[in-house]
Design a protein around this motif. Structure first.
Motif, short mmCIF file in Angstrom:
data_model
loop_
_atom_site.label_atom_id
_atom_site.label_comp_id
_atom_site.label_asym_id
_atom_site.label_seq_id
_atom_site.Cartn_x
_atom_site.Cartn_y
_atom_site.Cartn_z
N ALA A 76 31.47 42.91 43.13
CA ALA A 76 30.17 42.27 42.94
C ALA A 76 29.85 41.23 44.02
O ALA A 76 28.89 41.39 44.78
CB ALA A 76 30.09 41.63 41.55
N GLU A 77 30.64 40.16 44.09
CA GLU A 77 30.28 39.03 44.94
C GLU A 77 30.26 39.39 46.44
O GLU A 77 29.27 39.07 47.12
CB GLU A 77 31.24 37.86 44.69
N LEU A 99 27.90 33.20 47.94
CA LEU A 99 28.63 34.30 47.29
C LEU A 99 30.05 34.41 47.82
O LEU A 99 31.00 34.62 47.05
CB LEU A 99 27.88 35.62 47.46
N VAL A 100 30.23 34.28 49.12
CA VAL A 100 31.57 34.32 49.69
C VAL A 100 32.39 33.14 49.19
O VAL A 100 33.56 33.29 48.82
CB VAL A 100 31.52 34.36 51.24
N MET A 101 31.78 31.97 49.16
CA MET A 101 32.46 30.78 48.66
C MET A 101 32.85 30.96 47.20
O MET A 101 33.96 30.62 46.78
CB MET A 101 31.57 29.55 48.81
N TRP A 144 35.83 33.28 46.96
CA TRP A 144 37.03 32.59 47.41
C TRP A 144 37.58 31.68 46.32
O TRP A 144 38.77 31.73 45.98
CB TRP A 144 36.72 31.79 48.67
N PHE A 145 36.73 30.84 45.77
CA PHE A 145 37.21 29.89 44.76
C PHE A 145 37.56 30.57 43.44
O PHE A 145 38.49 30.15 42.76
CB PHE A 145 36.21 28.74 44.57
N ASP A 146 36.84 31.62 43.09
CA ASP A 146 37.22 32.37 41.88
C ASP A 146 38.63 32.90 42.01
O ASP A 146 39.44 32.77 41.09
CB ASP A 146 36.26 33.54 41.64
N VAL A 147 38.94 33.52 43.13
CA VAL A 147 40.25 34.15 43.32
C VAL A 147 41.35 33.09 43.47
O VAL A 147 42.41 33.19 42.86
CB VAL A 147 40.24 35.11 44.53
#
Length: 134
Positions: free
Chosen positions: A116-117, A89-91, A94-97
């Motif tokens: 959410a994440e 979820l953290v990953m 990070w990649f979404d942003v």
């Protein structure tokens, strides 16, 4: 005469060689990150982009669903699955942003990360911290 069974440790201590190997691998990544920072292009065209993101979301769905099922059954295997899901979820956040285009797409990615994440990641981390790992 009564025989007493020896007490066994419930947790295994990590092997020194494995600990050294993992620590060395972490340290070795630092100069590699410097190389990547200096050589990777700022933008890139990527093949199979949708497949990569759908695959990550499938892993998240399996991790969240599996953690919920195991937690509902009071199964101690919920802890390691929750820990892995928290990391994913953290990953994902990070990649979404970091891969979102400027403007509305980035605002949406930040909103999803914050609302959410990352809260789900914190919840999964709390589940992992409270459950014994066998």
């Amino acid at each position: 005469m009564t025989l007493v069974a020896p007490r066994f440790q419930t947790r295994r201590t990590p092997r020194p060689r494995l600990a050294t190997l993992l620590t060395g691998a972490g340290v070795a990544l630092v100069p590699w990150m410097v190389v990547l920072a200096k050589t990777l292009p700022h933008t890139a065209e990527v093949s199979n982009w949708s497949t990569a993101w759908i695959g990550l979301d499938a892993m998240l769905a399996a991790g969240l669903g599996g953690t919920g099922l195991l937690l509902g059954r009071h199964d101690p295997r919920a802890a390691p699955l929750a820990a892995a899901t928290a990391a994913l979820l953290v990953m994902d956040a990070w990649f979404d942003v970091t891969t979102a285009a400027s403007g509305g797409a980035r605002a949406t990615a930040v909103a999803l990360a914050v609302c959410a994440e990352l809260p789900l990641a914190a919840l999964c981390a709390a589940v992992a911290a409270r459950r014994p790992v066998f």
